[in-house]
Design an enzyme around this catalytic site. Structure first.
Site, PDB file in Angstrom:
ATOM      1  N   GLN A  44       0.915  -1.202   0.039  1.00  0.00           N
ATOM      2  CA  GLN A  44      -0.018   0.034  -0.033  1.00  0.00           C
ATOM      3  C   GLN A  44       0.899   1.180  -0.081  1.00  0.00           C
ATOM      4  OE1 GLN A  44      -2.657  -2.138   3.139  1.00  0.00           O
ATOM      5  NE2 GLN A  44      -3.780  -0.157   2.514  1.00  0.00           N
TER       6      GLN A  44
ATOM      7  N   TYR B 243      -7.766   1.279   6.280  1.00  0.00           N
ATOM      8  CA  TYR B 243      -7.094   0.710   5.364  1.00  0.00           C
ATOM      9  C   TYR B 243      -5.937   1.581   4.378  1.00  0.00           C
ATOM     10  CZ  TYR B 243      -7.117  -1.702   0.874  1.00  0.00           C
ATOM     11  OH  TYR B 243      -6.534  -2.141  -0.275  1.00  0.00           O
TER      12      TYR B 243
ATOM     13  N   TYR C  54      -4.076   3.549   5.392  1.00  0.00           N
ATOM     14  CA  TYR C  54      -2.495   3.808   6.042  1.00  0.00           C
ATOM     15  C   TYR C  54      -1.797   2.634   6.479  1.00  0.00           C
ATOM     16  CZ  TYR C  54      -3.687   8.990   5.948  1.00  0.00           C
ATOM     17  OH  TYR C  54      -3.920  10.147   5.492  1.00  0.00           O
TER      18      TYR C  54
ATOM     19  N   SER D 183       0.910   6.716   4.219  1.00  0.00           N
ATOM     20  CA  SER D 183      -0.121   6.203   3.285  1.00  0.00           C
ATOM     21  C   SER D 183       0.592   5.892   1.710  1.00  0.00           C
ATOM     22  CB  SER D 183      -1.399   6.885   2.773  1.00  0.00           C
ATOM     23  OG  SER D 183      -1.072   8.040   2.227  1.00  0.00           O
ATOM     24  N   GLU D 184       1.654   6.716   1.699  1.00  0.00           N
ATOM     25  CA  GLU D 184       2.241   6.618   0.262  1.00  0.00           C
ATOM     26  C   GLU D 184       3.806   6.911   0.574  1.00  0.00           C
ATOM     27  OE1 GLU D 184       0.751   5.069  -1.968  1.00  0.00           O
ATOM     28  OE2 GLU D 184       1.984   5.108  -3.852  1.00  0.00           O
TER      29      GLU D 184
ATOM     30  N   GLY E  26       8.272 -43.619   0.948  1.00  0.00           N
ATOM     31  CA  GLY E  26       8.103 -42.267   0.554  1.00  0.00           C
ATOM     32  C   GLY E  26       6.939 -42.324  -0.275  1.00  0.00           C
TER      33      GLY E  26
ATOM     34  N   PHE F 161       6.327 -42.873  -3.623  1.00  0.00           N
ATOM     35  CA  PHE F 161       6.193 -43.832  -4.717  1.00  0.00           C
ATOM     36  C   PHE F 161       7.201 -45.062  -4.405  1.00  0.00           C
ATOM     37  CE2 PHE F 161       5.365 -39.616  -6.839  1.00  0.00           C
ATOM     38  CZ  PHE F 161       4.323 -40.039  -7.360  1.00  0.00           C
TER      39      PHE F 161
ATOM     40  N   ASP G  55      21.093 -33.148   3.391  1.00  0.00           N
ATOM     41  CA  ASP G  55      20.482 -33.884   4.666  1.00  0.00           C
ATOM     42  C   ASP G  55      21.351 -34.378   5.370  1.00  0.00           C
ATOM     43  OD1 ASP G  55      18.534 -34.301   6.614  1.00  0.00           O
ATOM     44  OD2 ASP G  55      17.789 -36.073   5.502  1.00  0.00           O
TER      45      ASP G  55
END
Length: 909
Positions: free
Chosen positions: A226, A249, A251, A356-357, A615, A617, A762
């Site tokens: 925003q 909303y 700000y 706000s901007e 696992g 598969f 791992d």
């Protein structure tokens, strides 16, 4: 008056004018020009798709060819087919238009809804959501109508993907147009603390609800929201210029009580080097409710992510009429400083800061300019543009057309919405009261027949839903025409279907870790929650190229904003049988198989003992091979005593595995065949002639190192606080020198992997096997075992990551290298010296471990390290700390670690 004085006067005038209003700031309502899909300003080369029924690129633009883009695969149920538009430069996209297939008036395919994904750099993809978190955009109800949809909020993007949706297997086709204008500000992302909630008579939510980056530990990074959407807040921050949103909303705000430092720190990243003249910040000054302008601003500058902040910071004290409660823009002069990264601190002058901007006045600087004193990080890979000539984040490119008018959120629109809701409610009541026949009659009255034959549409015409008919068509509807098959020339005779649904071939199996569907949100803001940094791109295979030294294609991410874990970037470490897979370097085709030829293993010689893991598969089994010496054709170790069976681990792929899983399994076989080291498990043979596919590897008689050490006691009971339960030693013992010998063997095996540029990903004691005489071999199937499920963090219920062993860059960015293996080795060494009696960071939750990774990145001294094991000398603990260095290049290589553990570790104190 000299030039310097004139320049100073102009800057002061700019600052003074900025205090009243952001007059130079862009108006997003005017950023609504067609970007070139219909008039072919966007060339064919910039339009691509996941698949296409026809190779005709004209169909992607307009009504030529097959009349639209039609995916080759079914969009139901996976919704993976997309049409991609590359705008070549960053644009603010405020509006999109869609239409179905034309085909000379014979097409009947369209998309009732779709989703959008966008990217600013081609690496990280984000899903567009409206202000209430909804991703699905309603599309067309027929193939002729043009539906224009305002994007609230708009998106800053270079690449945009359209994902059509369907609720069943059906043909879906699309024509699209994008509306917006060029994003000239150059702002790629900003990092800021998460906005907070102000409690008045009602809760005022001051969070950045449209931020498209990540949130970790109260910090937002890697995105825009925003503060860069062009919407300037009202004087009363409880009100908004948008409809149906919550108080506050417009700000983003922070309370002074939450910042002991007395300031809010933000960092801004730009696309290239720029000379910054000023920064404009639109602030609220409703002091009766606690909102105040900043007391001052302090900004620092640097030219690259790895560089130090340059020179003295620019400081500016804000004055003016602080008693005036009106919101205003304050301008901060930046003195023409050159940088790509700005870090600004906004000092509190009251209980709350509300912005706000934020915008910048800047000019693009040539990287090689002698005035800069050297060369600097290259500009991004999109084509550079001319510097801005006025204070505007956007350059409007009319392309000879008028902008599409924005549908005003007037009371008339609200009234129409209420009437529609009332009508729908009445229809529902009637449906419950009347018979089915009457209900069908009501539906039949609502049906409409399309009588037009041909349609030409220009999506740049203002309007919300546009139906344009060039000439009246026949009274009977035209026959249905299917899209042409690929490779067939066009023909004029329409093809009449047989009435059955067109079943399109499903796309290849692909695991996606990004979740698109979210539950609807009410008018309130999203509930604050811990946001896990995730890399949401998965791959159909599990082999990833590790990072190599050299110049990156793109500048690395800034080092003061926690990086994203690349969205389109969760790396799955788990192979098809459940164990982790090595990350291998990029090799030419066929190079992976340059190792020794694989040996076919007689399946009948395997005798099952127990299942080690599984696992998605496949499974990992522990088996025995009787009289292995009889298998003279196999390269077995010779240390198996005659008459004793050989223990082996057998990875089995289930017969119902997908084609991709089979390919990954065979890739793993090729990679394992290259590993020849005494401290790495070896591939002994394969069974690939028939299902199920199997690969046979070493296994050690003493099991894994974690279970082995946890059953031992340390011999040296004189060591104060040695691991143990305080009772008399029970069971076998192990000496401190033997622990060092174990660690040295692990370092030796990892040194071998590093020479191949393989990354384990791992490394832990659960993945090390123990044989006779404390022989250690590094394995890869600890991840598949349910025994160690608590050592892995499950991401979105699918991918598992060993976050307690992972380096911070692995957790936050998905970056796995040999240096990240060194980090994991330091944790493994800690496990060994603790005799595996404790889990690393056992006092932290998984979320706290992830937050600790963010502290390593921010490097503000708040990161937590593993404590020194009681039996560990200080010198060896310092070696562990080097393994956990923030900078990967400061971590010791495995060759140095092996040499120290094998030769010098016993001499440390």
């Amino acid at each position: 008056m000299g030039p310097e004085a004139l320049s100073s006067l102009l800057l002061l005038l700019l600052v003074a004018s900025g205090d009243a209003d952001m007059k130079g700031h862009f108006d997003p309502a005017k950023c609504r020009y067609a970007l070139g899909m219909q008039d072919r300003t966007i060339p064919d080369s910039d339009i691509s798709a996941s698949s296409s029924w026809s190779d005709s690129t004209a169909a992607r633009h307009s009504s030529d060819g097959d009349g639209a883009w039609c995916p080759a695969g079914s969009v139901f149920p996976k919704e993976e087919e997309y049409l991609q538009v590359d705008l070549q430069r960053l644009h603010l996209v405020a509006l999109v238009g869609t239409q179905g297939r034309h085909a000379g008036g014979l097409g009947k395919e369209f998309s009732r809804s779709y989703r959008l994904r966008y990217s600013r750099d081609g690496r990280r993809w984000m899903g567009w959501k409206d202000r209430w978190g909804q991703e699905v955009i309603s599309g067309n109800e027929d193939p002729e109508g043009v539906v224009l949809k305002d994007l609230g909020p708009p998106m800053v993007a270079r690449l945009v993907r359209f994902y059509p949706r369907a609720d069943r297997v059906m043909s879906v086709c699309l024509r699209v147009e994008l509306y917006g204008c060029l994003w000239r500000d150059g702002l790629l992302s900003y990092t800021a603390p998460v906005g907070q909630t102000m409690y008045l008579s009602e809760a005022v939510y001051l969070n950045d609800s449209t931020y498209d980056g990540h949130t970790v530990g109260g910090l937002q990074y890697g995105g825009l929201g925003q503060l860069a959407d062009g919407v300037v807040g009202l004087d009363d921050f409880r009100k908004s210029q948008e409809l149906r949103v919550w108080p506050g909303y417009d700000y983003v705000g922070w309370s002074n009580h939450s910042f002991s430092s007395g300031y809010v720190e933000m960092e801004f990243e730009f696309d290239r080097l720029r000379a910054f003249q000023a920064m404009q910040v639109h602030c609220n000054n409703m002091h009766t409710l606690g909102a105040r302008l900043p007391g001052g601003v302090e900004c620092r500058f640097r030219r690259g992510p790895a560089m130090a902040w340059e020179g003295e910071p620019m400081r500016h004290n804000l004055g003016g009429n602080l008693g005036d409660p009106r919101a205003r823009a304050v301008s901060v002069p930046l003195g023409g400083r050159v940088a790509r990264f700005l870090q600004c601190r906004f000092l509190f002058a009251g209980p709350w800061l509300l912005f706000s901007e934020i915008s910048f006045i800047s000019d693009v600087v040539n990287n090689s300019s002698p005035a800069l004193g050297g060369t600097f990080p290259p500009a991004p890979w999109w084509p550079p543009g001319p510097p801005p000539t006025n204070f505007s984040s956007l350059e409007l490119e009319p392309r000879g057309q008028q902008p599409v008018a924005k549908a005003e959120g007037s009371p008339t629109a609200i009234l129409i919405g209420c009437l529609v809701a009332i009508i729908l409610l009445l229809l529902l009541i009637i449906a419950l009261m009347l018979w089915r026949l009457h209900w069908r009659r009501l539906l039949s009255k609502a049906e409409r027949r399309v009588l037009e034959e041909e349609l030409t549409v220009h999506l740049s015409v203002p309007g919300d839903t546009i139906l344009i008919n060039n000439r009246p068509g026949p009274r009977e509807p035209p026959p249905y025409q299917e899209p042409r098959p690929r490779g067939n020339p066009p023909h004029s005779a329409p093809c009449v279907p047989n009435g059955s649904a067109l079943l399109l071939s499903n796309p290849a199996y692909r695991l996606l870790l990004a979740t698109y569907a979210r539950p609807p949100r009410g008018p309130g803001p999203p509930t604050p929650a811990w946001a896990k940094p995730t890399n949401t791109q998965a791959y159909s295979g599990d082999y990833m190229e590790p990072e190599k030294p050299g110049a990156p294609l793109l500048p690395p991410p800034p080092q003061n904003s926690v990086p994203h874990y690349a969205e389109a970037d969760i790396v799955t470490l788990q192979g098809v049988t459940g164990g982790n897979t090595y990350a291998v370097p990029a090799l030419p085709p066929g190079a992976v198989g340059d190792g020794p030829p694989r040996v076919d293993f007689p399946r009948s010689r395997l005798r099952f003992k127990e299942k080690l893991g599984e696992g998605q598969f496949g499974e990992v089994h522990l088996c025995e091979v009787d009289s292995p010496q009889d298998l003279v054709s196999l390269d077995f170790p010779l240390n198996v005593r005659k008459g004793h069976p050989l223990l082996v681990a057998v990875k089995i792929l289930r017969p119902d595995a997908t084609k991709n899983a089979r390919n990954d399994f065979l890739k793993e076989v090729k990679i394992m065949s290259r590993l020849k080291d005494p401290n790495i498990i070896r591939l002994l043979g394969v069974c690939v002639q028939d299902d199920p596919l199997c690969m046979i590897t070493d296994y050690m008689e003493n099991g894994d190192l974690n279970q082995f050490l946890s059953a031992h006691q340390l011999e040296d009971k004189a060591a104060e606080g040695a691991p143990g339960d305080g009772q008399a030693a029970q069971g076998p013992t192990i000496s401190y020198p033997m622990l060092l010998h174990v660690a040295a063997q692990i370092a030796s095996g990892m040194r071998y992997l590093a020479t191949l540029n393989f990354v384990h990903r791992d490394l832990a004691t659960r993945n090390c096997l123990v044989g006779e005489n404390f022989t250690i071999k590094i394995a890869d199937f600890g991840m598949s075992r349910n025994l160690y499920a608590g050592d892995y963090y499950r991401v979105q219920g699918r991918a598992v990551l060993p976050i307690r062993w992972m380096a911070w860059e692995c957790i936050l960015m998905g970056k796995f290298t040999t240096a990240s293996d060194v980090w994991a080795f330091g944790v493994t060494l800690w496990e060994v010296l603790m005799l595996c009696r404790a889990q690393p960071f056992g006092q932290l939750t998984d979320e706290q471990v992830i937050e600790n990774a963010g502290e390593f990145f921010r490097d503000q001294g708040r990161q937590v390290y593993l404590s020194r094991p009681p039996a560990c000398p200080q010198g060896l603990y310092e070696l562990m700390l080097r393994c956990w260095s923030r900078e990967s290049e400061q971590r010791p290589p495995f060759s140095q670690l092996h040499r120290f553990l094998a030769e010098d570790a016993l001499n440390t104190v």
